[in-house]
Design a protein around this motif. Structure first.
Motif, PDB file in Angstrom:
ATOM      1  N   TRP A  51     -39.436  63.976  60.879  1.00 44.43           N
ATOM      2  CA  TRP A  51     -39.750  64.474  62.145  1.00 44.43           C
ATOM      3  C   TRP A  51     -40.291  65.659  61.965  1.00 44.43           C
ATOM      4  CZ3 TRP A  51     -35.095  65.574  66.076  1.00 44.43           C
ATOM      5  CH2 TRP A  51     -35.561  65.672  67.541  1.00 44.43           C
ATOM      6  N   TYR A  52     -41.677  65.787  62.433  1.00 39.82           N
ATOM      7  CA  TYR A  52     -42.459  66.956  62.119  1.00 39.82           C
ATOM      8  C   TYR A  52     -42.323  68.138  63.403  1.00 39.82           C
ATOM      9  CZ  TYR A  52     -46.466  69.940  62.722  1.00 39.82           C
ATOM     10  OH  TYR A  52     -47.458  71.256  63.208  1.00 39.82           O
ATOM     11  N   ASN A  53     -42.079  69.314  63.250  1.00 44.79           N
ATOM     12  CA  ASN A  53     -42.240  70.191  64.402  1.00 44.79           C
ATOM     13  C   ASN A  53     -42.839  71.510  63.973  1.00 44.79           C
ATOM     14  OD1 ASN A  53     -41.930  70.351  67.275  1.00 44.79           O
ATOM     15  ND2 ASN A  53     -40.546  71.986  66.884  1.00 44.79           N
ATOM     16  N   ARG A  54     -43.756  72.067  64.719  1.00 42.19           N
ATOM     17  CA  ARG A  54     -44.505  73.380  64.379  1.00 42.19           C
ATOM     18  C   ARG A  54     -43.511  74.288  63.837  1.00 42.19           C
ATOM     19  NH1 ARG A  54     -48.041  75.743  69.243  1.00 42.19           N
ATOM     20  NH2 ARG A  54     -45.887  75.255  69.997  1.00 42.19           N
ATOM     21  N   SER A  55     -42.229  74.404  64.676  1.00 42.33           N
ATOM     22  CA  SER A  55     -41.351  75.415  64.534  1.00 42.33           C
ATOM     23  C   SER A  55     -40.115  74.618  63.712  1.00 42.33           C
ATOM     24  CB  SER A  55     -40.791  76.018  65.837  1.00 42.33           C
ATOM     25  OG  SER A  55     -39.487  76.020  65.906  1.00 42.33           O
ATOM     26  N   ILE A  56     -39.867  74.596  62.590  1.00 41.03           N
ATOM     27  CA  ILE A  56     -38.843  73.979  61.981  1.00 41.03           C
ATOM     28  C   ILE A  56     -37.374  74.369  62.387  1.00 41.03           C
ATOM     29  CG2 ILE A  56     -38.353  75.702  59.924  1.00 41.03           C
ATOM     30  CD1 ILE A  56     -38.812  71.889  59.263  1.00 41.03           C
ATOM     31  N   GLU A  57     -37.160  75.668  62.907  1.00 38.60           N
ATOM     32  CA  GLU A  57     -35.943  76.146  63.599  1.00 38.60           C
ATOM     33  C   GLU A  57     -35.175  75.090  64.699  1.00 38.60           C
ATOM     34  OE1 GLU A  57     -38.424  78.587  63.445  1.00 38.60           O
ATOM     35  OE2 GLU A  57     -37.744  79.063  61.572  1.00 38.60           O
ATOM     36  N   SER A  58     -36.353  74.593  65.472  1.00 43.46           N
ATOM     37  CA  SER A  58     -35.686  73.936  66.560  1.00 43.46           C
ATOM     38  C   SER A  58     -35.299  72.605  66.211  1.00 43.46           C
ATOM     39  CB  SER A  58     -36.788  73.879  67.701  1.00 43.46           C
ATOM     40  OG  SER A  58     -38.197  73.726  67.240  1.00 43.46           O
TER      41      SER A  58
END
Lengths: 260, 260
Positions: B31-38
């Motif tokens: 699962w990729y997301n620009r912001s890893i925190e979310s």
């Protein structure tokens, strides 16, 4: 035991007949209708009549006739000082002849003859001139299984107006969606789960919080594409006006906080 | 077993994560997301990353990023000739970089992070450039429990437009009802059963057949009263325009046949 006489056999009258017939705490004295044929199939279940002069004594007379007939029928009733109520959302209580004790018994629901409804989903908005009559009407509504709300005239008129938005106007949104999907050989059926979910969401969340979509996000590219797809000028006008309304409603929410 | 890599963690991404995680026939690679925190709270359930260059091989890459980011992200993907799909209703399939096999996996539902949804109520509209890819996406959707519909670009755009009417615009009808009931100290809650019933009715009946109310009946007296009650000019404009639309829709139905 509350005794009721019903007048009129439209959507509201027919649903009330069924609910009263089912209730053990309410007895139906008579059912009057101008045309006896439309209620003749019920003659084994209730005393039916098309002669207003034959109406006997009952605790409440419920007029479910059309808005414009309420004043007339109420003055034709061959008695006075008994409790007579109408069921209309937007008709003044004083349209009922003042020889009667008067009230309004307004069901906040969309009742069609063809669709069954559970009366627990039919809130009754009650308005009376005398306080004592309120208690009788409240007992009657509760006996039919309905939630009850005491309202004044202003509140009832506003509720009727609000009902037009969430029922008739919403249904017209469905209708326009039906038109535009049909015209492109797609299926309106695909939208049915979304229609249910949109209604379900606002059962626990305010419509303000539930809003999403291109208007709310200020997505001008999508809005432009949508307007280009709409063929009828009236549909474009509706799209523009409601988009503007959504944007005005959410104008104070920063774009970055708006849900996609 | 279909392997999927998910990109984006908005409403659609988060719901797809849950559905994939639950499915026994689909495995979630990354699962990729620009912001890893979310997405860091999911790190024990799936391999998470914010570095697009680390993406491994999977059968399908699902882009749930915002409409405007689709083109960019798809060209940044460090591979080619694999199946990459976006989930947007109104974005062209050709916005995806042509180095990929391309498709659209558009869920026709209103997905909010806060609201649970059963994926049997999430029809997936599938569009692909190659026929072979359609079958994989269809299997994927069915594995998640979703109904499936094959669409072309024109049909998908029209469905997205229709969804705005039945979801965003309908929700704005609820919002206006909320505003006008609140301003008169009545309760929006009273309208909730009517909202559900209005949605339920069109599950088995066309919106055309389901219509009722003063606009449909041509009840000018009530329409006038309603307009007088509305305080905002914009609400009056909406009332007038949708009333006109209802009247145009039903212009060929004789008034006497219109339901009350």
């Amino acid at each position: 035991m509350i005794s009721v006489t019903l007048l009129g056999a439209g959507n509201v009258g027919t649903h009330l007949f069924k609910a009263i017939h089912k209730s053990k705490q309410v007895s139906l004295k008579q059912w009057y209708n101008r045309s006896i044929e439309s209620i003749s199939s019920y003659k084994n279940k209730v005393s039916i009549t098309d002669d207003i002069s034959t109406l006997e004594e009952a605790d409440v007379y419920i007029l479910t006739v059309s808005d414009d007939a309420i004043a007339d029928i109420s003055s034709q009733l061959p008695f006075e000082n008994r409790l007579v109520v109408h069921t209309a959302g937007s008709v003044n209580i004083h349209n009922l002849d003042k020889k009667h004790k008067r009230g309004v018994f307004y069901p906040m629901q969309s009742l069609s003859k063809s669709a069954e409804i559970d009366f627990k989903d039919v809130p009754i908005c009650i308005e009376t001139i005398d306080k004592a009559d309120y208690h009788l009407l409240k007992s009657l509504a509760l006996s039919l299984g309905c939630p009850v709300k005491k309202v004044n005239s202003d509140q009832r008129h506003v509720l009727h107006l609000a009902a037009v938005f969430v029922n008739n106007f919403t249904n017209q949104m469905y209708r326009i969606a039906h038109e535009i999907t049909e015209s492109e050989a797609t299926e309106f059926d695909l939208l049915k789960p979304l229609i249910m979910e949109t209604a379900r969401k606002v059962q626990d969340m305010s419509p303000y919080m539930a809003q999403t979509g291109p208007a709310m996000r200020g997505n001008l590219k999508t809005i432009k594409k949508h307007l280009a797809l709409l063929k009828k000028e009236q549909h474009k006008d509706i799209y523009n006006l409601i988009t503007q309304s959504i944007q005005d409603t959410h104008a104070s929410t920063p774009l970055s906080n708006r849900k996609s």
